[in-house]
Design an enzyme around this catalytic site. Structure first.
Site, PDB file in Angstrom:
ATOM      1  N   ARG A   1       0.825  -1.213   0.000  1.00  0.00           N
ATOM      2  CA  ARG A   1       0.000   0.000   0.000  1.00  0.00           C
ATOM      3  C   ARG A   1       0.855   1.257   0.000  1.00  0.00           C
ATOM      4  O   ARG A   1       0.543   2.226  -0.695  1.00  0.00           O
ATOM      5  CB  ARG A   1      -0.951  -0.024   1.200  1.00  0.00           C
TER       6      ARG A   1
ATOM      7  N   TYR B   1      -6.211  -1.489  -6.817  1.00  0.00           N
ATOM      8  CA  TYR B   1      -5.604  -2.651  -6.177  1.00  0.00           C
ATOM      9  C   TYR B   1      -4.975  -2.341  -4.822  1.00  0.00           C
ATOM     10  O   TYR B   1      -4.832  -1.203  -4.435  1.00  0.00           O
ATOM     11  CB  TYR B   1      -4.660  -3.403  -7.105  1.00  0.00           C
ATOM     12  N   GLU B   2      -4.666  -3.423  -4.101  1.00  0.00           N
ATOM     13  CA  GLU B   2      -4.218  -3.362  -2.705  1.00  0.00           C
ATOM     14  C   GLU B   2      -5.267  -2.706  -1.798  1.00  0.00           C
ATOM     15  O   GLU B   2      -4.938  -2.032  -0.822  1.00  0.00           O
ATOM     16  CB  GLU B   2      -2.879  -2.617  -2.571  1.00  0.00           C
ATOM     17  N   GLY B   3      -6.529  -2.930  -2.117  1.00  0.00           N
ATOM     18  CA  GLY B   3      -7.630  -2.311  -1.383  1.00  0.00           C
ATOM     19  C   GLY B   3      -8.016  -1.028  -2.065  1.00  0.00           C
ATOM     20  O   GLY B   3      -7.225  -0.086  -2.123  1.00  0.00           O
TER      21      GLY B   3
ATOM     22  N   GLN C   1      -9.728   2.007   1.661  1.00  0.00           N
ATOM     23  CA  GLN C   1      -8.725   2.725   2.462  1.00  0.00           C
ATOM     24  C   GLN C   1      -9.398   3.775   3.342  1.00  0.00           C
ATOM     25  O   GLN C   1      -9.064   3.921   4.531  1.00  0.00           O
ATOM     26  CB  GLN C   1      -7.703   3.406   1.546  1.00  0.00           C
TER      27      GLN C   1
END
Length: 567
Positions: A294, A425-427, A432
């Site tokens: 992230r 991506y990555e949340g 977030q």
């Protein structure tokens, strides 16, 4: 275009704004002197300018391909990755006992961002390995560490993360991949994973997959998930490559951008793997890798924005149109507005990312809970604001080009196509923001208020030399404080979630004002003071509308029924 890594900008931020000397004063990072920092940034800049940037357009025009089950990477990418590996850039922050440099994450973040600006598709490969290295350092057995870490750090082998499945995206607990004990300490992993960045390549000796799967006694949901290390080739005892594992690439995703980065659909058919961390403890281990990613993805957004800005600036200076002092469109007020916004927001997002990395380093060096809490709080802001900024700056870059921005030959559109996925991506950035207003507010807003107090104190002090800018930042802090207090009082999470994205953006806007004000104080009368004045007077005021949005709660957002919404 000719890319120039922003080395001097990083030197200024680290020495003047972020306080890198605080990191260097710890026992853990005592060798990270200012001379070493300059040397590292300079050498990384040369790699970006001379090796990676020339690969940017080729990766887009000659994408990675799957031929007879073998991934063929874009021309020059193999040599580019080799240069990254031989320079030691993959293992910058990895532990020295396995061949890493043991340098602060702040430096790694700086180098990764410069690489992202040069060639985002290629930079994804070392980023994936870096995340896997950190996960193995924290959770793997000594035997796995000894076998895999030296080769991942050297770049001889590469790493991936395998979370997503067709039916299990953000809801990772819905995955169906399974793992059966083989009776010898290994496991047979079966399932299909999608969206696997750099899931295969033709230059790494082995591709090492971290795979989430469920053991036979794993309960439904995230609590029943375990993490496994599943290599493409089963290594022999001496580390040489043995037999091929029972896994492979089904297909490559056809993507909007990042064409030089092969994004794979992976199939595991009873593939041999080894447990990383405890049984059913896969999410904790995988989050180590995801949190690393992230921060890195936020840096990718900043880097793509830097690349887009440099290209737009070069075009604006060359494009002759209308009567202006320079003869170029760069002197038209609206074009200048766009260029100033691009530059000011890139600086703000870069400073926020470095502040997050600084907190991570201080937490690792001191083991103090306050630093770790600060890093946790800043991580979703760094990721979301960094990627949103990259997207907006790349979009403005197209606008600066005018009609040529819509023509692929100019290369302007590639920055937007490449960076667009980073907010997903990555949340996703919405996730977030929800994390920020929920999990990161479980302390009653304590960390948020501490950061607000620090910003306000600096703004108060700045009134002596920069009264207008100091007052603007101080007032923004007060508004942010009031909204934070309101947010913490909301017991219904829907009321928090409905305003989560504007709250995160407003917090980032105020942080950006804080770091611009720091630059103005350090560069009184210079270009950074002028840029700070533009940001604080023209961009910071956005916080007011955003915070109004936050305090509306969920009622108006959920007012329409689904039938009315679809009608």
């Amino acid at each position: 275009m000719t890319f120039r890594a922003p080395v001097s900008e990083y030197e200024f931020l680290l020495s003047t704004v972020i306080g890198f000397d605080q990191i260097a004063q710890t026992d853990r990072f005592s060798e990270a002197s200012s001379d070493l920092v300059t040397a590292i940034l300079t050498e990384a800049g040369k790699l970006c300018d001379e090796v990676m940037a020339p690969l940017q357009r080729g990766g887009d025009l000659q994408p990675a391909k799957l031929e007879n089950g073998v991934v063929r990477t874009s021309p020059g990418f193999g040599e580019g990755f080799k240069a990254i590996a031989e320079g030691g850039w993959i293992g910058m922050s990895a532990a020295p006992e396995h061949g890493g440099m043991g340098l602060p994450m702040t430096l790694t973040a700086a180098v990764n961002e410069m690489m992202s600006g040069a060639c985002l598709s290629l930079q994804l490969a070392p980023l994936m390995s870096q995340g896997q290295i950190e996960a193995l350092e924290h959770h793997a057995s000594d035997a796995l560490k000894e076998m895999y870490l030296p080769k991942l750090i050297s770049g001889e082998w590469t790493g991936t993360m395998n979370l997503t499945e067709p039916q299990a995206g953000s809801d990772v607990g819905a995955l169906s991949s399974k793992a059966e004990p083989n009776g010898d300490g290994s496991f047979a992993v079966t399932g299909q994973k999608i969206f696997i960045s750099w899931g295969d390549n033709d230059f790494g000796g082995n591709i090492c997959h971290l795979v989430l799967a469920r053991l036979p006694d794993g309960v439904p949901g995230t609590k029943g998930i375990s993490l496994f290390l599943v290599p493409k080739y089963l290594p022999n005892a001496d580390g040489s490559l043995g037999a091929a594992n029972t896994l492979g690439v089904v297909s490559l995703e056809h993507k909007m951008g990042l064409h030089g980065s092969p994004t794979c659909v992976m199939q595991f058919d009873g593939a041999t793997g080894w447990l990383v961390g405890p049984e059913h403890g896969g999410m904790a281990a995988m989050f180590t890798m995801m949190n690393n990613a992230r921060l890195g993805v936020g840096g990718q957004g900043v880097g793509a924005g830097e690349g887009a800005y440099q290209q737009a600036m070069a075009y604006a200076l060359e494009r002759k149109q209308g009567k202006t002092p320079s003869g170029s469109i760069a002197d038209h007020a609206d074009v200048r507005r766009m260029l100033m916004e691009m530059k000011a927001d890139t600086y703000a997002s870069r400073a926020i990312m470095l502040a997050c990395a600084h907190a991570i380093d201080m937490g690792n060096a001191t083991d103090e809970a306050d630093w770790k809490a600060r890093a946790a709080f800043l991580t979703p802001i760094s990721k979301a604001f960094g990627t949103d900024t990259g997207i907006r700056v790349a979009d403005l870059g197209i606008q600066v080009h005018g009609g040529m921005g819509f023509i692929e030959e100019s290369g302007a559109a590639q920055f937007l196509r490449d960076v667009r996925v980073t907010s997903i991506y990555e949340g996703t950035n919405g996730i977030q923001a929800m994390d920020l207003v929920a999990r990161k507010m479980m302390d009653g807003g304590d960390m948020a208020h501490r950061i607000i107090d620090e910003i306000e104190a600096q703004a108060e002090g700045a009134r002596a030399t920069h009264p207008n800018m100091g007052e603007a930042v101080w007032q923004a802090c007060e508004s942010l404080r009031e909204t934070t207090e309101w947010l913490v009082e909301q017991e219904d999470l829907q009321d928090r979630f409905a305003g989560a994205v504007p709250y995160l953006r407003a917090f980032a806007r105020v942080l950006g004002g804080h770091y611009h004000l720091s630059a103005a104080i350090a560069d009184k009368g210079g270009p950074r003071e002028k840029l700070a004045r533009f940001y604080i007077k023209r961009l910071l005021p956005e916080h007011a509308g955003l915070l109004t949005h936050v305090q509306e709660g969920a009622a108006s957002t959920m007012a329409l029924t689904l039938e009315e919404l679809a009608g």
